[in-house]
Design an enzyme around this catalytic site. Structure first.
Site, PDB file in Angstrom:
ATOM      1  N   LEU A 308       0.849  -1.193   0.000  1.00 51.38           N
ATOM      2  CA  LEU A 308       0.000   0.000   0.000  1.00 51.38           C
ATOM      3  C   LEU A 308       0.885   1.244   0.000  1.00 51.38           C
ATOM      4  O   LEU A 308       1.530   1.548   1.016  1.00 51.38           O
ATOM      5  CB  LEU A 308      -0.896   0.003   1.250  1.00 51.38           C
ATOM      6  N   GLN A 361       8.225  -4.821  -3.199  1.00 53.45           N
ATOM      7  CA  GLN A 361       7.524  -4.767  -4.478  1.00 53.45           C
ATOM      8  C   GLN A 361       8.183  -3.789  -5.432  1.00 53.45           C
ATOM      9  O   GLN A 361       8.524  -2.662  -5.041  1.00 53.45           O
ATOM     10  CB  GLN A 361       6.060  -4.365  -4.296  1.00 53.45           C
ATOM     11  N   CYS A 396      -0.680  -1.739 -10.968  1.00 54.04           N
ATOM     12  CA  CYS A 396      -0.845  -0.309 -10.664  1.00 54.04           C
ATOM     13  C   CYS A 396      -1.601   0.377 -11.810  1.00 54.04           C
ATOM     14  O   CYS A 396      -1.190   0.309 -12.968  1.00 54.04           O
ATOM     15  CB  CYS A 396       0.524   0.344 -10.447  1.00 54.04           C
ATOM     16  N   HIS A 467      -5.712  -9.466  -7.910  1.00 51.33           N
ATOM     17  CA  HIS A 467      -6.725  -8.519  -7.434  1.00 51.33           C
ATOM     18  C   HIS A 467      -7.863  -8.563  -8.450  1.00 51.33           C
ATOM     19  O   HIS A 467      -7.636  -8.309  -9.635  1.00 51.33           O
ATOM     20  CB  HIS A 467      -6.086  -7.120  -7.327  1.00 51.33           C
ATOM     21  N   ASP A 510     -11.868  -6.428  -1.618  1.00 53.87           N
ATOM     22  CA  ASP A 510     -13.043  -6.170  -0.771  1.00 53.87           C
ATOM     23  C   ASP A 510     -13.113  -6.997   0.504  1.00 53.87           C
ATOM     24  O   ASP A 510     -14.157  -7.024   1.157  1.00 53.87           O
ATOM     25  CB  ASP A 510     -14.358  -6.406  -1.555  1.00 53.87           C
TER      26      ASP A 510
END
Ligand SMILES: Cc1cc2nc3c(=O)[nH]c(=O)nc-3n(C[C@H](O)[C@H](O)[C@H](O)COP(=O)(O)O)c2cc1C
Length: 667
Positions: A308, A361, A396, A467, A510
């Site tokens: 994040l 990352q 991204c 994701h 989610d």
């Protein structure tokens, strides 16, 4: 009014807590993910540079310049300094070799006279749910100040000193009274707790510091990269042989490139050794490690805190590990910035010892930036066990990253991605490479399944995370777990057909409760779930997952966690004026997510859903109401409970647009 009369998509808050059915404006998580700033740098500047090439920087188009301006609009976080700046060597009782030439003062008396009074860091036991929520931090001149020295506060505690027995900021510490003594002649001495220092030498010391020599070698482009050089030559030779284009631009659903990289397990070995049997590979220094020699990631059933940007900083990750997160990953770092020796990029590799499974990352757009970065990271931090895996960002969505061919753009360039990952894997020796994908670039054109099949079979990947959204999809639409299941099924079927060992597959999107986590695991077959916003809004989600329960956490417990984060922030950023206010900034960033938590004890029905909008409600106590405030001024007030008054020059502008409270937006 009953919660039944609330519009669909509204959190079902019990009648007695409901103040108004009006919901707050939706928060823009896309903007939050799009933020690329971290501690005082503008990293998007580096996205397009090629340090192993000409070193020149691409010219920005007008549109890019405009976008860049918008991206950090209203969000400048300058460092706050002491009025009079003391030399850090002198602050630690050392001699400064610069003597009179030093640009910082050596006059301790003058420094201490100008220094504001120490902050009284509260004990966690003094936290209550009744105003003023924390007791014992008020200023009390009569009893607390050290006789003549008004800045020294004996009744405080320094989080750094309390944790490790020593405070590296010495006299500059804003909690100095906790580790300084004044003798009868008025001389101040710094205190160390040798026993504690010995006890906590391993548990309290952060890992992965880069040396000045390494930075120098990188800056002068003299850092040796034998594995990269050999690999890039090999790619060059393969390109000439096939006489085809090396890379290609965005492709459609059926237009999958065929210029696959040599498989890590077969082709490359054969080429380099002249032997078609990969198991006969000889162990020469530049020979790639075989897949079997990579460390395997046994991640089944583990919880994974998502990378994040900005908010997934070390103190936050540390908080999540204390709450049960098993796997953590640093914020996205730009390969090109590592290669130009950016100290701030290297700070993203920093790891707390409590992070027992930690990865870095990387984002980049070609083998010539990502492979050498992997080689540097492997050599600098691999041997010491400082990095457990390196993840390639293929998700991204932000324009600047995408347009440079990095992040989610790699989804449309699988052949290039294969070359990148294969080369990185080779450069990293035993350390596995993982990839984090979105489902595709455009809605209705999912292609992650194709990449996953190739990655699982040919690229020697350690783990795939998917994701469940396309690049185009906004956070307001739910993640596609049905597609995640299809991808898992496809990979598992291939593994069964071809006798391959299964690799871990994580899904993401989610997850907001233990119920969400375990339902997703059982209904899709993923090995685990990566948690992003769920962790930002309620970091205790990891405890819920581990203990298979939903935790109706009290406001007092939540403020205690905020206190823990503050302690971790001070230990990491430092306890001096600059560190205190950097901690304050990242605390406010964290609170800009945490206020969105609707206490589950206020809900008529569980499980809570991440996308439900909260109507205006009051908490079960004053503190619960305060913690739900969307007003950034309240987050600053919360920071003041732990960090003392914010300096006048300091302000916090939240990332999220929130018209209701007149806050400035961020692009
Ligand atoms: C504020 C923010 C920052 C993010 N930064 C990154 C990042 O640096 N690297 C990355 O791969 N994904 C990043 N993401 C995406 C998350 O890792 C995750 O994939 C996404 O939020 C979906 O999971 P969720 O629905 O649980 O939030 C970010 C998301 C948010 C909200």
């Amino acid at each position: 009014m009953t919660s039944m009369s609330l519009p669909p998509g509204t959190a079902p808050i019990k009648r007695q807590f409901l103040l108004s059915p009006a919901t707050l404006p939706t928060v823009d998580d896309d903007a939050a993910e799009g933020s690329t700033a971290h501690t005082g740098t503008s990293r998007v500047d580096a996205v397009d540079t090629d340090p192993r090439g000409t070193g020149g920087r691409k010219k920005w188009t007008k549109a890019q310049k405009k976008e860049k301006r918008g991206a950090n609009k209203g969000r400048k976080f300058g460092k706050v300094h002491d009025q009079l700046e003391l030399c850090w060597r002198v602050a630690n009782g050392k001699i400064c070799e610069h003597g009179d030439e030093c640009r910082f003062t050596h006059d301790i008396d003058a420094y201490l006279a100008a220094k504001p009074r120490d902050i009284r860091f509260p004990s966690i036991t003094t936290i209550s749910d009744v105003f003023p929520f924390i007791t014992g931090t008020e200023k009390d001149d009569s009893t607390m100040a050290d006789d003549n020295l008004s800045s020294l506060e004996r009744h405080t505690s320094c989080p750094s000193f309390a944790e490790s027995g020593v405070c590296r900021l010495g006299l500059k510490c804003r909690f100095l009274g906790a580790h300084a003594k004044r003798d009868v002649s008025g001389v101040i001495t710094l205190v160390k707790d040798e026993e504690k220092m010995a006890q906590t030498a391993l548990s309290a010391t952060e890992l992965n510091f880069v040396s000045a020599d390494t930075l120098k070698l990188l800056r002068s482009k003299k850092y040796p990269m034998p594995i990269t050089d050999a690999y890039l030559k090999e790619l060059e030779a393969a390109k000439e042989e096939s006489n085809g284009p090396e890379e290609y631009v965005a492709v459609g659903e059926d237009n999958v490139a065929t210029d696959d990289p040599p498989s890590i397990s077969s082709g490359l070995v054969a080429k380099r050794t002249g032997n078609s049997d990969p198991s006969a590979q000889t162990d020469t220094p530049d020979v790639l490690i075989r897949v079997q020699e990579k460390r395997r990631l046994n991640w089944s059933g583990k919880s994974y805190l998502a990378p994040l940007t900005t908010v997934g900083n070390l103190p936050f990750r540390r908080l999540c590990t204390t709450l049960g997160a098993d796997i953590t990953c640093g914020e996205m770092g730009l390969a090109t910035s590592f290669l130009t020796a950016s100290a701030s990029e290297f700070s993203l590799v920093r790891r707390h010892p409590s992070e027992t499974m930690f990865g870095v990352q990387l984002a980049g757009n070609k083998p010539s930036s990502l492979v050498p970065t992997a080689e540097v990271l492997g050599r600098e931090f691999g041997d010491s066990g400082g990095i457990d895996f390196v993840d390639v960002n293929c998700g991204c969505p932000i324009d600047l990253v995408f347009k440079s061919g990095s992040g989610s753009a790699l989804l449309d360039a699988p052949a290039k991605l294969g070359k990148i990952v294969t080369g990185m894997s080779r450069a990293l020796g035993e350390i596995p490479v993982t990839i984090k994908l979105r489902t595709g670039v455009k809605d209705g054109r999912n292609n992650a399944h194709k990449i996953m099949l190739r990655a699982a079979k040919d690229w020697g990947i350690g783990c795939i995370t998917l994701h469940g959204r396309t690049r185009q999809q906004r956070y307001t639409k739910l993640a596609d777990w049905e597609y995640i299941k299809q991808c898992v099924d496809a990979v598992r079927a291939q593994e069964a057909d071809e006798g391959l060992s299964p690799i871990p597959i994580f899904g993401g999107g989610d997850c907001f409760s233990s119920h969400d986590y375990w339902t997703n695991v059982s209904s899709t077959g993923v090995d685990g779930v990566m948690i992003g916003r769920g962790a930002l809004i309620k970091p205790w989600i990891f405890t819920e997952v581990k203990e298979h329960r939903e935790w109706d956490i009290s406001s007092r417990e939540r403020l205690q966690l905020i206190g823990k984060f503050t302690e971790f922030g001070l230990s990491h950023f430092g306890t001096d004026t600059t560190g205190v206010n950097t901690t304050r900034r990242f605390l406010c960033e964290a609170l800009s997510f945490q206020y969105r938590y609707v206490p589950i004890g206020l809900l008529e029905r569980l499980p809570a859903k991440i996308n439900d909008r909260a109507p205006t409600f009051k908490g079960r106590d004053e503190l619960e109401t305060l913690l739900a405030s969307p007003n950034s001024q309240d987050w600053v007030k919360i920071s003041e409970m732990f960090l003392g008054p914010a300096p006048e020059s300091w302000s916090f502008t939240p990332k999220h647009k929130s018209n209701a409270h007149g806050e400035e937006s961020q692009g």
